[in-house]
Design an enzyme around this catalytic site. Sequence first.
Site: not given
Ligand code: GLN
Length: 304
Positions: A188, A240
Site C-alpha cells: 500500500y 471522500y
Molecule cells: N498515502 C496516503 C495515506 O495513506 C494517501 C492518502 C490520500 O492521498 N488521500 O494516508
Amino acid sequence: MNYNKIFSKINRALNKTEDLGKVATYISELGNVDPSKFGVHLTTINHQHYQFGDAEEKFSIQSIAKVLSLVLAYKLEGEKLWERVGVEPSGTSFNSLFQLEFNLGIPRNPLINSGALVISDILVSHLKNPKDEFIAFVRSISGNPNIDYCPRIAESEKLTGHRNAALVNLMKSFGNIKNDIDVVLDFYFNLCSIEMTCKELSGTFLFLAAYGVNPYTNERVISISKSKRVNAIMQTCGFYDEAGEFSFKVGLPGKSGVGGGIVAILPHKYSIAVWSPRLNKKGNSSKGIKFLELFTTETEISIF
Ligand code: GLN
C-alpha cells in the site's frame, strides 16, 4: 476547442485570490514540495495535448493510484470483489476508523484507505511479485516504462503510517485481510508513492474516458461494464467527504491525492490532470478543485 487559452484565462482569475490550503505534512517527505507548483495537462482521446505550468514535473500521486489498483484487482477478482469492499460513498475522511468497526471490517468503498488496503490484500494474494507486477501494469496502461515508485516517499509514509496500520489490523480482526499485515502495508505505501507528471497522469487515465480501451495501443484494459463502474465509484467516492461537492462543482468523475494531484475524465472526450500541492481541510487540492470547477463552467461540458 482551444483549451490552452482557457487554461491561461482560468489561471489569471485564480491568481487574484489567495490559496489558503496547506501542503500535507503528516507524510514528512510531502512537506518538502514547493507549495506554489501548479500544472495542468489535458489529453483528448484523439491524442491531442494541452498543458499549462509545471505539467511535466513529477509529483507523488498518492491516493490517485488507488484507482489503478482497483482496476487490476477488479480484472483479477471479478464481481467477487464486492463481497469484501462496498461501493457507497463514505461521507467520512479518507483515513477514518469508526465506520469500519460499525461495518464489521468491510470498507465502504475502494478509494478510502481501508478499501485500498483490502484491494492491496487482494493483489498480494493474486500476484507472485506484487510490487513488480503492479508497476508493470501501470507502465503498460500509461505506455511509459519510466513510471516508478518513490522509495523515499514509501519509507517516509511507513514511519508515520499508524492510522493505516490501525485500519489493516482492525480489518484483519474481522477476517477481511488474508495476508501478513506488514506485506499488505508495504504494498500500500509503495502504491501511494508512485510519481507521475500531469502529462503522464492524464495519459494513464485516458482508458477510462475511452470505455476501457487504451487509445494509444487500442488494447482493452477492462471491459466496458467495469470501466463504467470504476468511473461511477470515482464520481461518488473519489473525494471522500467532499465527493458530493466535487460532483456539484465540477461534474466529472475524478480522484484526488494528498500530493495535491487530481485527475478527472470526461467520457469519450478527455482526461485532465491538475497538480497544486496546497490542500483544503478534506485533504484535496484546493486550487485543483477550483481550477476544474472553472474549467467545466467555462467549457460548458461535464457529464451532467
Ligand atoms: N498515502 C496516503 C495515506 O495513506 C494517501 C492518502 C490520500 O492521498 N488521500 O494516508
